[in-house]
Write a protein that holds these residues in place. Structure first.
Motif, PDB file in Angstrom:
ATOM      1  N   LEU A 198       0.816  -1.218   0.000  1.00 39.06           N
ATOM      2  CA  LEU A 198       0.000   0.000   0.000  1.00 39.06           C
ATOM      3  C   LEU A 198       0.847   1.266   0.000  1.00 39.06           C
ATOM      4  O   LEU A 198       0.363   2.334  -0.396  1.00 39.06           O
ATOM      5  N   SER A 199       2.096   1.162   0.421  1.00 37.27           N
ATOM      6  CA  SER A 199       2.975   2.349   0.434  1.00 37.27           C
ATOM      7  C   SER A 199       3.967   2.352  -0.722  1.00 37.27           C
ATOM      8  O   SER A 199       4.820   3.240  -0.794  1.00 37.27           O
ATOM      9  N   LYS A 200       3.847   1.391  -1.640  1.00 36.32           N
ATOM     10  CA  LYS A 200       4.788   1.306  -2.766  1.00 36.32           C
ATOM     11  C   LYS A 200       4.693   2.561  -3.623  1.00 36.32           C
ATOM     12  O   LYS A 200       3.632   2.902  -4.143  1.00 36.32           O
ATOM     13  N   ASN A 201       5.803   3.266  -3.746  1.00 40.31           N
ATOM     14  CA  ASN A 201       5.888   4.504  -4.534  1.00 40.31           C
ATOM     15  C   ASN A 201       4.943   5.598  -4.026  1.00 40.31           C
ATOM     16  O   ASN A 201       4.642   6.540  -4.764  1.00 40.31           O
ATOM     17  N   LEU A 202       4.502   5.478  -2.788  1.00 40.90           N
ATOM     18  CA  LEU A 202       3.548   6.445  -2.250  1.00 40.90           C
ATOM     19  C   LEU A 202       4.242   7.733  -1.807  1.00 40.90           C
ATOM     20  O   LEU A 202       3.687   8.827  -1.983  1.00 40.90           O
ATOM     21  N   PHE A 203       5.427   7.600  -1.260  1.00 41.27           N
ATOM     22  CA  PHE A 203       6.119   8.746  -0.671  1.00 41.27           C
ATOM     23  C   PHE A 203       7.358   9.119  -1.489  1.00 41.27           C
ATOM     24  O   PHE A 203       8.006   8.256  -2.079  1.00 41.27           O
ATOM     25  N   ALA A 204       7.667  10.412  -1.489  1.00 40.75           N
ATOM     26  CA  ALA A 204       8.857  10.889  -2.207  1.00 40.75           C
ATOM     27  C   ALA A 204      10.143  10.548  -1.465  1.00 40.75           C
ATOM     28  O   ALA A 204      11.214  10.501  -2.066  1.00 40.75           O
ATOM     29  N   THR A 205      10.039  10.319  -0.168  1.00 38.71           N
ATOM     30  CA  THR A 205      11.189   9.931   0.647  1.00 38.71           C
ATOM     31  C   THR A 205      10.848   8.639   1.382  1.00 38.71           C
ATOM     32  O   THR A 205       9.674   8.326   1.601  1.00 38.71           O
ATOM     33  N   SER A 206      11.864   7.898   1.760  1.00 40.69           N
ATOM     34  CA  SER A 206      11.647   6.586   2.377  1.00 40.69           C
ATOM     35  C   SER A 206      11.182   6.720   3.826  1.00 40.69           C
ATOM     36  O   SER A 206      11.624   7.622   4.550  1.00 40.69           O
ATOM     37  N   LEU A 207      10.314   5.806   4.239  1.00 40.81           N
ATOM     38  CA  LEU A 207       9.878   5.764   5.632  1.00 40.81           C
ATOM     39  C   LEU A 207      10.963   5.100   6.483  1.00 40.81           C
ATOM     40  O   LEU A 207      11.647   4.179   6.037  1.00 40.81           O
ATOM     41  N   SER A 208      11.098   5.555   7.706  1.00 40.63           N
ATOM     42  CA  SER A 208      12.035   4.924   8.633  1.00 40.63           C
ATOM     43  C   SER A 208      11.417   3.643   9.184  1.00 40.63           C
ATOM     44  O   SER A 208      10.204   3.421   9.083  1.00 40.63           O
ATOM     45  N   SER A 209      12.248   2.793   9.773  1.00 40.60           N
ATOM     46  CA  SER A 209      11.732   1.558  10.370  1.00 40.60           C
ATOM     47  C   SER A 209      10.787   1.874  11.521  1.00 40.60           C
ATOM     48  O   SER A 209       9.796   1.162  11.738  1.00 40.60           O
ATOM     49  N   GLN A 210      11.060   2.968  12.234  1.00 40.77           N
ATOM     50  CA  GLN A 210      10.160   3.360  13.323  1.00 40.77           C
ATOM     51  C   GLN A 210       8.785   3.774  12.788  1.00 40.77           C
ATOM     52  O   GLN A 210       7.750   3.434  13.386  1.00 40.77           O
ATOM     53  N   GLN A 211       8.785   4.482  11.679  1.00 38.86           N
ATOM     54  CA  GLN A 211       7.509   4.872  11.067  1.00 38.86           C
ATOM     55  C   GLN A 211       6.735   3.647  10.606  1.00 38.86           C
ATOM     56  O   GLN A 211       5.516   3.558  10.780  1.00 38.86           O
ATOM     57  N   LYS A 212       7.438   2.698  10.015  1.00 40.62           N
ATOM     58  CA  LYS A 212       6.772   1.483   9.540  1.00 40.62           C
ATOM     59  C   LYS A 212       6.168   0.706  10.705  1.00 40.62           C
ATOM     60  O   LYS A 212       5.025   0.224  10.623  1.00 40.62           O
ATOM     61  N   ASP A 213       6.915   0.571  11.793  1.00 39.68           N
ATOM     62  CA  ASP A 213       6.389  -0.132  12.968  1.00 39.68           C
ATOM     63  C   ASP A 213       5.172   0.595  13.529  1.00 39.68           C
ATOM     64  O   ASP A 213       4.185  -0.042  13.930  1.00 39.68           O
ATOM     65  N   PHE A 214       5.226   1.907  13.569  1.00 42.03           N
ATOM     66  CA  PHE A 214       4.084   2.687  14.066  1.00 42.03           C
ATOM     67  C   PHE A 214       2.851   2.465  13.194  1.00 42.03           C
ATOM     68  O   PHE A 214       1.735   2.261  13.705  1.00 42.03           O
ATOM     69  N   LEU A 215       3.044   2.479  11.899  1.00 42.16           N
ATOM     70  CA  LEU A 215       1.909   2.311  10.985  1.00 42.16           C
ATOM     71  C   LEU A 215       1.266   0.941  11.142  1.00 42.16           C
ATOM     72  O   LEU A 215       0.032   0.812  11.094  1.00 42.16           O
ATOM     73  N   ILE A 216       2.086  -0.070  11.349  1.00 49.46           N
ATOM     74  CA  ILE A 216       1.518  -1.413  11.509  1.00 49.46           C
ATOM     75  C   ILE A 216       0.877  -1.583  12.882  1.00 49.46           C
ATOM     76  O   ILE A 216      -0.294  -1.960  13.004  1.00 49.46           O
ATOM     77  N   ASP A 217       1.644  -1.292  13.940  1.00 47.02           N
ATOM     78  CA  ASP A 217       1.188  -1.616  15.286  1.00 47.02           C
ATOM     79  C   ASP A 217       0.149  -0.634  15.827  1.00 47.02           C
ATOM     80  O   ASP A 217      -0.830  -1.045  16.458  1.00 47.02           O
ATOM     81  N   SER A 218       0.350   0.659  15.556  1.00 46.42           N
ATOM     82  CA  SER A 218      -0.555   1.657  16.131  1.00 46.42           C
ATOM     83  C   SER A 218      -1.742   1.976  15.238  1.00 46.42           C
ATOM     84  O   SER A 218      -2.818   2.297  15.727  1.00 46.42           O
ATOM     85  N   ILE A 219      -1.560   1.901  13.935  1.00 49.44           N
ATOM     86  CA  ILE A 219      -2.654   2.268  13.030  1.00 49.44           C
ATOM     87  C   ILE A 219      -3.381   1.028  12.513  1.00 49.44           C
ATOM     88  O   ILE A 219      -4.585   0.868  12.726  1.00 49.44           O
ATOM     89  N   MET A 220      -2.671   0.130  11.860  1.00 47.15           N
ATOM     90  CA  MET A 220      -3.330  -1.055  11.294  1.00 47.15           C
ATOM     91  C   MET A 220      -3.848  -1.993  12.387  1.00 47.15           C
ATOM     92  O   MET A 220      -4.990  -2.459  12.331  1.00 47.15           O
ATOM     93  N   MET A 221      -3.041  -2.254  13.388  1.00 45.04           N
ATOM     94  CA  MET A 221      -3.444  -3.168  14.463  1.00 45.04           C
ATOM     95  C   MET A 221      -4.034  -2.429  15.652  1.00 45.04           C
ATOM     96  O   MET A 221      -4.363  -3.036  16.677  1.00 45.04           O
ATOM     97  N   MET A 222      -4.158  -1.107  15.548  1.00 45.67           N
ATOM     98  CA  MET A 222      -4.917  -0.269  16.482  1.00 45.67           C
ATOM     99  C   MET A 222      -4.386  -0.310  17.919  1.00 45.67           C
ATOM    100  O   MET A 222      -5.139  -0.079  18.870  1.00 45.67           O
ATOM    101  N   ASN A 223      -3.111  -0.632  18.090  1.00 44.47           N
ATOM    102  CA  ASN A 223      -2.525  -0.707  19.440  1.00 44.47           C
ATOM    103  C   ASN A 223      -3.255  -1.688  20.341  1.00 44.47           C
ATOM    104  O   ASN A 223      -3.214  -1.573  21.578  1.00 44.47           O
ATOM    105  N   SER A 224      -3.964  -2.629  19.741  1.00 40.98           N
ATOM    106  CA  SER A 224      -4.783  -3.530  20.567  1.00 40.98           C
ATOM    107  C   SER A 224      -4.604  -4.992  20.222  1.00 40.98           C
ATOM    108  O   SER A 224      -5.069  -5.855  20.971  1.00 40.98           O
TER     109      SER A 224
END
Length: 532
Positions: free
Chosen positions: A460-486
């Motif tokens: 879903l993020s393939k070619n989405l951003f002009a700059t690369s996401l950090s590993s911390q950003q990726k973990d946040f997106l998965i754990d806090s947003i996709m998995m809702m911190n729950s």
């Protein structure tokens, strides 16, 4: 990232397939394709009547007598027609529409002032057909364009009562610029008056005349000032000799354009604007001296003679264009945000001729979304164009408290597919389709492992951003947003396999949509996505 960067800047945004096709090509090869494809797109079918309740639904209207009562609708259809060209591209990405948008914001004519849809279409066609050609020809042709004559009151410019509007804007906005890079004036009031005298005599026939079959620009020698026109030292004290007779308008206009283009600041003014359009709004002393000045010298050189395509080719293949400091240096205009999002996620454009109502609904929504975000193609708020292209701060001006929320709400609508353009067809991002295509052997739940959270994010993020996401950003997106911190990430595997086993079960489908749409919604609202 290089192919994606070029396509983001040269067009309104690429598809995933276009990025793949351009990956591995040299800059020169890629730019040749983008320029050559402009020829393919030069003469599309004209706009048509898009109101399905009318007897002439689906028919061209530009070849029919003028109908002032339909001016608003017909002008809107021209906007839709152009936005459609920006969006569909027919798998042949081109610099044409993005560059035409540059010129339309440079040589501004607004439909809200002109009020004759025929003039607006002819003006737009003039820009499209000349966008990669000769700047010298474009200045001359725009000067005597019917839409420009009406917009700048050139139609009223006569020797008995000269109108200085266009004489001023021709210099301030279209050629030499008001001031040079150091802040010195590039022309005087004497030059404005003299230019206005040169341009006396042009008139528009059948402007907004009900039932007229065509419009025409004519030169009336009796309205032309035949005296000598004296310019200031800014132009080397040039004198344009007065000419009489039916050819006087074109003869003196050619002399005026030659004088304007001989001014040392004209080529720099245009190249500086192109740099800010394609590369970065930040023009430092270093950029001015090392990029703008050499590019302008090439633009104005005898070998190039103000040809536009070679300048675009040189700029888009330059080291500074691909400098990592310029990745994400611009904030997306509403066009780049809305059209770019649709194109990246594979939204098809309904055929204007065969699926007209769906086309109209899609373009109505796109146009209204961009207008709400302060971009109104063919109807900018002033002669200066859209504010983020000229005011200090430049593209940062696309973002304020109001527009930031509007940008988010419009991309949300694409994530949740809330806009129906025809029965069974909604505008937006088919998340289930994207992820189902990502999953190998979709129906083989027991034999083929489920795609992971990490794979979902990557897709879903393939070619989405002009700059690369950090590993911390990726973990946040998965754990806090996709998995809702729950929920742990393994929960996704169970939910996805449950959906694979029963893809028509709405409860299981909605669980997948709930998580993935939350993720996509968040990413499209991220500050990083506003940049390109």
């Amino acid at each position: 990232m290089t192919a994606a960067h070029l396509l983001r800047r040269a067009t309104f945004g690429p598809t995933q397939q276009e990025i793949a096709d351009f990956t591995g090509k040299t800059a020169s090869e890629a730019i040749d394709i983008l320029i050559n494809n402009a020829t393919f797109r030069a003469a599309p079918n004209p706009p048509i009547e898009m109101d399905e309740t009318r007897a002439d639904f689906g028919q061209s209207y530009l070849d029919k007598p003028f109908d002032g009562g339909r001016n608003f609708a017909y002008t809107s259809y021209i906007q839709y027609w152009w936005i459609g060209l920006m969006t569909e591209q027919n798998n042949k990405p081109s610099v044409l529409e993005k560059l035409t948008a540059f010129w339309q914001n440079h040589f501004v004519v607004t439909s809200g002032t002109v009020l004759d849809y025929r003039l607006i279409f002819n003006y737009l066609n003039l820009l499209r057909s000349g966008s990669l050609g000769s700047f010298r020809d474009m200045v001359a042709n725009v000067t005597k364009d019917a839409g420009m004559l009406i917009f700048q009151n050139g139609n009223e410019n006569a020797k008995e009562h000269p109108n200085e509007n266009y004489g001023r804007e021709l210099q301030e906005l279209f050629t030499v610029g008001q001031k040079d890079f150091s802040g010195n004036n590039n022309y005087t009031e004497q030059d404005v008056k003299a230019a206005a005298q040169v341009l006396t005599g042009w008139q528009v026939i059948n402007y907004a005349k009900y039932n007229s079959s065509s419009t025409q620009v004519t030169f009336n020698p009796t309205r032309h000032d035949e005296g000598a026109k004296s310019f200031s030292a800014k132009y080397g004290n040039t004198i344009i000799a007065g000419v009489s007779g039916p050819t006087a308008g074109d003869v003196e206009l050619a002399s005026l354009v030659t004088m304007l283009l001989s001014h040392s600041e004209t080529s720099k003014f245009i190249c500086r604007k192109l740099y800010r359009w394609y590369v970065s709004a930040n023009v430092t002393d270093e950029i001015e001296n090392q990029v703008i000045v050499p590019l302008a010298a090439f633009f104005a050189s005898s070998g190039n003679n103000f040809a536009i395509a070679p300048v675009i080719r040189k700029l888009l293949s330059s080291n500074i264009f691909y400098d990592q400091r310029n990745a994400g240096a611009l904030i997306k205009a509403p066009s780049e945000l809305m059209i770019g999002t649709l194109r990246l996620f594979g939204q098809k454009v309904p055929d204007m001729k065969t699926d007209t109502v769906a086309f109209r609904k899609m373009m109505t929504w796109l146009n209204a979304s961009m207008i709400a975000q302060q971009l109104n193609f063919l109807n900018q708020p002033s002669v200066f164009g859209s504010l983020p292209y000229y005011q200090t701060g430049y593209t940062r001006n696309w973002i304020n408290e109001t527009t930031l929320g509007l940008r988010g709400s419009r991309t949300d609508a694409l994530v949740y597919q809330s806009i129906e353009i025809k029965p069974g067809s909604k505008l937006g991002i088919n998340v289930l389709g994207i992820l189902s295509a990502l999953q190998p052997n979709f129906s083989d739940v027991t034999g083929t492992p489920a795609i992971t959270c990490e794979q979902v994010l990557a897709e879903l993020s393939k070619n989405l951003f002009a700059t690369s996401l950090s590993s911390q950003q990726k973990d946040f997106l998965i754990d806090s947003i996709m998995m809702m911190n729950s929920s742990p990430r393994t929960t996704w595997t169970r939910e996805w396999d449950a959906y694979r086993a029963a893809p028509n079960d709405m409860t299981k489908q909605n669980t997948i949509l709930w998580r993935t749409r939350a993720l996509l919604k968040y990413m499209l609202r991220m500050a990083e996505y506003q940049l390109f």
